[in-house]
Design a protein around this motif. Structure first.
Motif, PDB file in Angstrom:
ATOM      1  N   ILE A  50       1.618   0.480   6.747  1.00  0.00           N
ATOM      2  CA  ILE A  50       1.338   0.633   5.323  1.00  0.00           C
ATOM      3  C   ILE A  50       1.847   2.002   4.881  1.00  0.00           C
ATOM      4  O   ILE A  50       1.562   3.016   5.508  1.00  0.00           O
ATOM      5  CB  ILE A  50      -0.180   0.521   5.038  1.00  0.00           C
ATOM      6  N   PHE A  52       1.244   4.635   2.450  1.00  0.00           N
ATOM      7  CA  PHE A  52       0.189   5.025   1.521  1.00  0.00           C
ATOM      8  C   PHE A  52       0.746   5.560   0.212  1.00  0.00           C
ATOM      9  O   PHE A  52       0.131   5.403  -0.834  1.00  0.00           O
ATOM     10  CB  PHE A  52      -0.732   6.078   2.155  1.00  0.00           C
ATOM     11  N   ASN A  54       3.045   4.410  -1.445  1.00  0.00           N
ATOM     12  CA  ASN A  54       3.488   3.300  -2.278  1.00  0.00           C
ATOM     13  C   ASN A  54       2.324   2.376  -2.682  1.00  0.00           C
ATOM     14  O   ASN A  54       2.539   1.300  -3.208  1.00  0.00           O
ATOM     15  CB  ASN A  54       4.578   2.499  -1.553  1.00  0.00           C
ATOM     16  N   LEU A  55       1.087   2.815  -2.422  1.00  0.00           N
ATOM     17  CA  LEU A  55      -0.075   2.018  -2.834  1.00  0.00           C
ATOM     18  C   LEU A  55      -0.439   2.387  -4.263  1.00  0.00           C
ATOM     19  O   LEU A  55      -0.672   3.547  -4.579  1.00  0.00           O
ATOM     20  CB  LEU A  55      -1.264   2.278  -1.905  1.00  0.00           C
ATOM     21  N   GLY A  81      -2.873   5.398  -3.445  1.00  0.00           N
ATOM     22  CA  GLY A  81      -2.289   5.800  -2.159  1.00  0.00           C
ATOM     23  C   GLY A  81      -2.080   7.301  -2.099  1.00  0.00           C
ATOM     24  O   GLY A  81      -2.313   7.932  -1.066  1.00  0.00           O
TER      25      GLY A  81
END
Length: 143
Positions: A50, A52, A54-55, A81
């Motif tokens: 993941i 972060f 790009n969250l 993120g």
């Protein structure tokens, strides 16, 4: 006024504070590098790669493939993120500062001073440790 300013600047605590700010800035960039280049990739690996940074949550209700795409479309986004990354950075910074302060306190640990007084065995008054006669009850101290 210039003389007062020079006196103020040359005081030790102002110079110490300036050095602290400079060292703090360098320390901050070091921690940011640690977070961005070491911790976040490892955390991304542990959480299934993941990213972060790009969250995000698009507030217009549409789905975007990436944060860059949402920002290019002009959508208002909540970058949670980035908040997670900032929180991790804060926790690491706080932990490192804790370790530094703990180390400094260990270096400055002073042995407690030897007691300067003792209790008279007869009247329990505090008297000099070197006393041979109690000034309060006049008892001889042969101990």
């Amino acid at each position: 006024m210039l003389k007062e300013f020079k006196k103020f600047i040359m005081r030790g605590n102002v110079i110490d504070m300036a050095v602290g700010v400079i060292v703090g800035g360098a320390f901050n960039s070091l921690v940011q590098t640690l977070i961005n280049d070491v911790v976040m990739p490892l955390l991304g690996l542990l959480t299934g790669k993941i990213d972060f940074s790009n969250l995000f949550l698009a507030l217009d209700g549409n789905h975007y493939e990436s944060l860059a795409a949402a920002e290019a479309a002009g959508a208002a986004v909540v970058k949670y993120g980035s908040f997670i990354g900032g929180l991790i950075q804060f926790l690491i910074m706080a932990f490192v500062v804790f370790l530094v302060v703990k180390g400094i306190n260990k270096l400055h640990h002073e042995e407690p001073a030897a007691p300067a007084t003792k209790a008279c065995p007869h009247c329990q008054s505090q008297i000099s440790i070197k006393a041979t006669k109690c000034p309060f009850c006049t008892s001889d101290l042969t101990e």
